[in-house]
Design a protein around this motif. Structure first.
Motif, PDB file in Angstrom:
ATOM      1  N   ASP A 248      -1.500   7.189  -6.923  1.00 62.65           N
ATOM      2  CA  ASP A 248      -0.815   7.401  -8.216  1.00 62.65           C
ATOM      3  C   ASP A 248      -1.371   8.632  -8.917  1.00 62.65           C
ATOM      4  O   ASP A 248      -0.633   9.445  -9.455  1.00 62.65           O
ATOM      5  N   TRP A 249      -2.712   8.716  -8.935  1.00 64.13           N
ATOM      6  CA  TRP A 249      -3.348   9.855  -9.617  1.00 64.13           C
ATOM      7  C   TRP A 249      -2.859  11.142  -8.982  1.00 64.13           C
ATOM      8  O   TRP A 249      -2.489  12.091  -9.678  1.00 64.13           O
ATOM      9  N   TRP A 250      -2.865  11.187  -7.681  1.00 67.43           N
ATOM     10  CA  TRP A 250      -2.527  12.422  -6.961  1.00 67.43           C
ATOM     11  C   TRP A 250      -1.103  12.867  -7.277  1.00 67.43           C
ATOM     12  O   TRP A 250      -0.846  14.015  -7.618  1.00 67.43           O
ATOM     13  N   ARG A 251      -0.158  11.933  -7.172  1.00 68.91           N
ATOM     14  CA  ARG A 251       1.237  12.278  -7.429  1.00 68.91           C
ATOM     15  C   ARG A 251       1.440  12.681  -8.893  1.00 68.91           C
ATOM     16  O   ARG A 251       2.065  13.695  -9.190  1.00 68.91           O
TER      17      ARG A 251
ATOM     18  N   GLU B 168      -6.433  -1.605  -4.566  1.00 64.13           N
ATOM     19  CA  GLU B 168      -6.341  -1.101  -5.942  1.00 64.13           C
ATOM     20  C   GLU B 168      -6.860   0.332  -6.038  1.00 64.13           C
ATOM     21  O   GLU B 168      -6.279   1.178  -6.713  1.00 64.13           O
ATOM     22  N   LEU B 169      -7.975   0.574  -5.353  1.00 61.91           N
ATOM     23  CA  LEU B 169      -8.555   1.922  -5.396  1.00 61.91           C
ATOM     24  C   LEU B 169      -7.599   2.922  -4.734  1.00 61.91           C
ATOM     25  O   LEU B 169      -7.370   4.012  -5.251  1.00 61.91           O
ATOM     26  N   LEU B 170      -7.006   2.517  -3.610  1.00 61.96           N
ATOM     27  CA  LEU B 170      -6.100   3.441  -2.924  1.00 61.96           C
ATOM     28  C   LEU B 170      -4.791   3.612  -3.705  1.00 61.96           C
ATOM     29  O   LEU B 170      -4.213   4.703  -3.710  1.00 61.96           O
TER      30      LEU B 170
ATOM     31  N   MET C 134       0.849  -1.211   0.000  1.00 61.28           N
ATOM     32  CA  MET C 134       0.000   0.000   0.000  1.00 61.28           C
ATOM     33  C   MET C 134       0.879   1.253   0.000  1.00 61.28           C
ATOM     34  O   MET C 134       1.623   1.472   0.939  1.00 61.28           O
ATOM     35  N   PRO C 135       0.805   2.030  -1.044  1.00 56.14           N
ATOM     36  CA  PRO C 135       1.703   3.180  -1.110  1.00 56.14           C
ATOM     37  C   PRO C 135       1.193   4.343  -0.275  1.00 56.14           C
ATOM     38  O   PRO C 135      -0.017   4.528  -0.137  1.00 56.14           O
ATOM     39  N   GLN C 136       2.112   5.065   0.299  1.00 57.93           N
ATOM     40  CA  GLN C 136       1.785   6.397   0.765  1.00 57.93           C
ATOM     41  C   GLN C 136       2.598   7.351  -0.091  1.00 57.93           C
ATOM     42  O   GLN C 136       3.450   6.933  -0.836  1.00 57.93           O
TER      43      GLN C 136
ATOM     44  N   GLU D 110     -12.398  14.161 -13.447  1.00 62.87           N
ATOM     45  CA  GLU D 110     -12.095  12.718 -13.483  1.00 62.87           C
ATOM     46  C   GLU D 110     -11.773  12.203 -12.078  1.00 62.87           C
ATOM     47  O   GLU D 110     -12.198  11.113 -11.693  1.00 62.87           O
ATOM     48  N   PHE D 111     -11.039  12.989 -11.300  1.00 57.72           N
ATOM     49  CA  PHE D 111     -10.695  12.570  -9.936  1.00 57.72           C
ATOM     50  C   PHE D 111     -11.971  12.382  -9.115  1.00 57.72           C
ATOM     51  O   PHE D 111     -12.109  11.398  -8.382  1.00 57.72           O
ATOM     52  N   PHE D 112     -12.904  13.296  -9.274  1.00 58.18           N
ATOM     53  CA  PHE D 112     -14.157  13.163  -8.538  1.00 58.18           C
ATOM     54  C   PHE D 112     -14.955  11.956  -9.019  1.00 58.18           C
ATOM     55  O   PHE D 112     -15.497  11.200  -8.211  1.00 58.18           O
ATOM     56  N   SER D 113     -15.019  11.772 -10.331  1.00 59.78           N
ATOM     57  CA  SER D 113     -15.880  10.699 -10.831  1.00 59.78           C
ATOM     58  C   SER D 113     -15.277   9.317 -10.609  1.00 59.78           C
ATOM     59  O   SER D 113     -16.010   8.341 -10.475  1.00 59.78           O
ATOM     60  N   THR D 114     -13.945   9.227 -10.547  1.00 56.14           N
ATOM     61  CA  THR D 114     -13.353   7.894 -10.369  1.00 56.14           C
ATOM     62  C   THR D 114     -13.052   7.579  -8.913  1.00 56.14           C
ATOM     63  O   THR D 114     -13.164   6.427  -8.496  1.00 56.14           O
TER      64      THR D 114
END
Ligand code: FE2
Ligand code: FE2
Length: 139
Positions: free
Chosen positions: A115-118, A108-110, A1-3, A85-89
């Motif tokens: 990943d998306w955030w970075r 997977e979701l986290l 689990m990445p932080q 996209e961030f809100f919808s996904t």
């Protein structure tokens, strides 16, 4: 689990936005840690609600900068679409989880969230920061 490690290369050089990114990164990490600790929905829900509210506030801040730049920033529609996209996904899924619908958080979701955030900060937001800094320095 990445932080997400909050590292100097994640700064985009705009103090207001950097402060919000740092705060949101901390909130995403708090969600990941709580999930890894096996915390229940009752513990995760307030973290998720706070993440939703602050992400909305943050995107509004960035979009305010984009509007002020006007034609000097030609990526506004694409950037706004990324926020949508961030809100919808991610956020919509997390809110469904909070509301008790038949969903479960998954690694997977986290992973996708972190990943998306970075990637978003290191790509699209860095590009926005460059334009803001150029304009503010009077170029
Ligand atoms: Fe951002
Ligand atoms: Fe952004």
């Amino acid at each position: 689990m990445p932080q997400i490690d909050w590292t100097p290369d994640m700064h985009i050089g705009v103090a207001e936005i950097d402060a919000q990114h740092e705060k949101l990164t901390g909130m995403i990490n708090a969600l990941c840690y709580a999930y890894m600790d096996g915390k229940e929905r009752e513990v995760l829900s307030p973290i998720i609600n706070e993440l939703h509210d602050y992400a909305h506030y943050h995107f509004t801040t960035e979009e305010k900068y984009m509007k002020q730049l006007g034609e000097r920033y030609d990526f506004i529609e694409q950037h706004r679409a990324k926020h949508g996209e961030f809100f919808s996904t991610v956020i919509d899924f997390l809110l469904r989880y909070v509301s008790g619908e038949d969903t479960e958080l998954t690694p997977e979701l986290l992973d996708y969230l972190t990943d998306w955030w970075r990637d978003h900060i290191m790509g699209v937001d860095q590009g926005l920061g460059e334009v803001i800094r150029r304009v503010e320095s009077g170029e």
